[in-house]
Motif scaffolding. Structure first.
Motif, short mmCIF file in Angstrom:
data_model
loop_
_atom_site.label_atom_id
_atom_site.label_comp_id
_atom_site.label_asym_id
_atom_site.label_seq_id
_atom_site.Cartn_x
_atom_site.Cartn_y
_atom_site.Cartn_z
N ILE A 147 -23.54 -59.48 -29.80
CA ILE A 147 -23.16 -58.14 -30.26
C ILE A 147 -22.88 -58.14 -31.75
O ILE A 147 -23.18 -57.16 -32.45
N ILE A 182 -22.41 -49.65 -27.66
CA ILE A 182 -23.02 -50.97 -27.49
C ILE A 182 -23.80 -50.98 -26.18
O ILE A 182 -23.30 -50.50 -25.16
N GLU A 183 -25.00 -51.52 -26.22
CA GLU A 183 -25.76 -51.67 -24.98
C GLU A 183 -26.56 -52.96 -25.01
O GLU A 183 -27.33 -53.21 -25.94
N LEU A 184 -26.36 -53.77 -23.99
CA LEU A 184 -27.16 -54.97 -23.78
C LEU A 184 -28.14 -54.67 -22.65
O LEU A 184 -27.73 -54.28 -21.55
N ASN A 187 -24.53 -57.33 -37.35
CA ASN A 187 -24.06 -55.99 -37.00
C ASN A 187 -23.07 -55.50 -38.06
O ASN A 187 -21.90 -55.90 -38.06
N LEU A 217 -14.57 -56.86 -32.42
CA LEU A 217 -14.90 -57.95 -31.52
C LEU A 217 -13.81 -59.01 -31.61
O LEU A 217 -13.56 -59.55 -32.69
N VAL A 238 -30.22 -56.00 -27.83
CA VAL A 238 -28.91 -55.40 -28.06
C VAL A 238 -29.13 -54.14 -28.89
O VAL A 238 -29.81 -54.18 -29.92
N ILE A 297 -16.71 -51.03 -34.39
CA ILE A 297 -16.68 -52.00 -33.30
C ILE A 297 -15.77 -53.16 -33.70
O ILE A 297 -15.94 -53.74 -34.78
N LYS A 318 -23.10 -51.57 -20.91
CA LYS A 318 -22.91 -50.46 -21.83
C LYS A 318 -21.41 -50.32 -22.12
O LYS A 318 -20.59 -50.36 -21.20
N ILE A 355 -14.53 -55.07 -27.86
CA ILE A 355 -14.91 -56.11 -26.88
C ILE A 355 -13.90 -57.23 -27.05
O ILE A 355 -13.81 -57.85 -28.11
N ILE A 382 -27.18 -50.76 -30.79
CA ILE A 382 -25.96 -50.16 -31.28
C ILE A 382 -26.26 -48.68 -31.50
O ILE A 382 -27.02 -48.31 -32.39
N THR A 392 -21.80 -63.88 -25.65
CA THR A 392 -21.97 -62.43 -25.55
C THR A 392 -21.46 -61.74 -26.81
O THR A 392 -22.11 -60.84 -27.36
#
Length: 270
Positions: free
Chosen positions: A59, A9-11, A81, A163, A70, A161, A35, A195, A72, A55
């Motif tokens: 994601i 994951i990267e914002l 996602n 969440l 964002v 992932i 990240k 996350i 992935i 946030t």
């Protein structure tokens, strides 16, 4: 030369704004750069209203950034996602379906035959400690057991992932501790990237590889990024008494306390 691992994951420079009914622009998050690696357990803490759940929504793909993007695994997220699942504070089991029907539902919707979906559901029901309760309905279960159903519903899809938004906050302290340990045991096996949103700093430290501290809103940013170098596997009830845990708690709380007080002052003036 070894190449750096691509983050799961990267914002990148993410800002999120909403338009209020008055027409005023409200900035929730400002210039977030974050990240999260493959298999990493990352918790996000911050004062009420700072944008933690926003946030998570970014994601998950429920919301799109106003500015920034964002990614992935280096691919731009555009829409929902599909590699992530969400465990919310509220329950998502259908009350008219049994535990096994609730847990197997996502597989059935994908066209998997009932006997195969049931077999996979039984595996995950056992994993979350509910073996023997397959035929029960949600109203016949305790709050902690219903939370286990929610976890099995998500894990049966084998997400990359996971969440989690205040997922255990409604549970009593003993059940919460059991669920935290259950989550860690399953995470050790699946190695999904997690996350985890929480208001509980002790919970964040006990579970995580990293703890991210957000500033008070509006326009929250990342104030601190703390690696948690505590031994694994962990027991969340026992790890809290280790000297390293208490040092981390003091260090992170010094950052978090100022933001909580700022948020409180904003609320009084509002």
């Amino acid at each position: 030369m070894a190449t750096a691992e691509v983050p799961m994951i990267e914002l990148q420079g993410v800002t999120k704004q909403f338009v209020k009914p008055s027409g005023e622009i409200h900035t929730v998050l400002r210039n977030i750069n974050l990240k999260v690696g493959k298999g990493e357990f990352c918790s996000i803490v911050g004062p009420t209203g700072c944008g933690k759940s926003t946030t998570l929504s970014l994601i998950a793909g429920f919301e799109a950034p106003t500015v920034g993007q964002v990614q992935i695994q280096n691919k731009l997220l555009d829409g929902i996602n599909s590699r992530a699942v969400c465990v919310f504070q509220s329950e998502n089991a259908f009350p008219w379906k049994t535990v096994i029907d609730n847990v197997s539902l996502s597989l059935r919707l994908k066209g998997i035959k009932k006997d195969k979906a049931y077999a996979e559901a039984r595996h995950w029901i056992e994993k979350v400690g509910l073996k023997g309760f397959e035929g029960h309905y949600p109203h016949q279960l305790s709050g902690g057991m219903r939370k286990r159903v929610a976890l099995a519903q998500c894990l049966i899809t084998q997400p990359e992932i996971l969440l989690m938004d205040e997922s255990f906050s409604a549970l009593d302290v003993h059940t919460r501790s059991l669920m935290e340990n259950e989550l860690l045991n399953i995470w050790e096996e699946t190695r999904a990237s997690v996350i985890f949103i929480t208001h509980d700093l002790e919970e964040a430290i006990a579970l995580s590889d990293r703890v991210i501290v957000l500033t008070a809103g509006p326009g929250a940013t990342i104030k601190g990024d703390y690696p948690i170098h505590l031994t694994r596997p962990r027991n969340v009830s026992e790890i809290r008494f280790e000297p390293g845990f208490m040092q981390l708690h003091e260090q992170i709380w010094n950052d978090l306390r100022d933001e909580v007080m700022t948020s409180y002052a904003h609320a009084i003036r509002a």
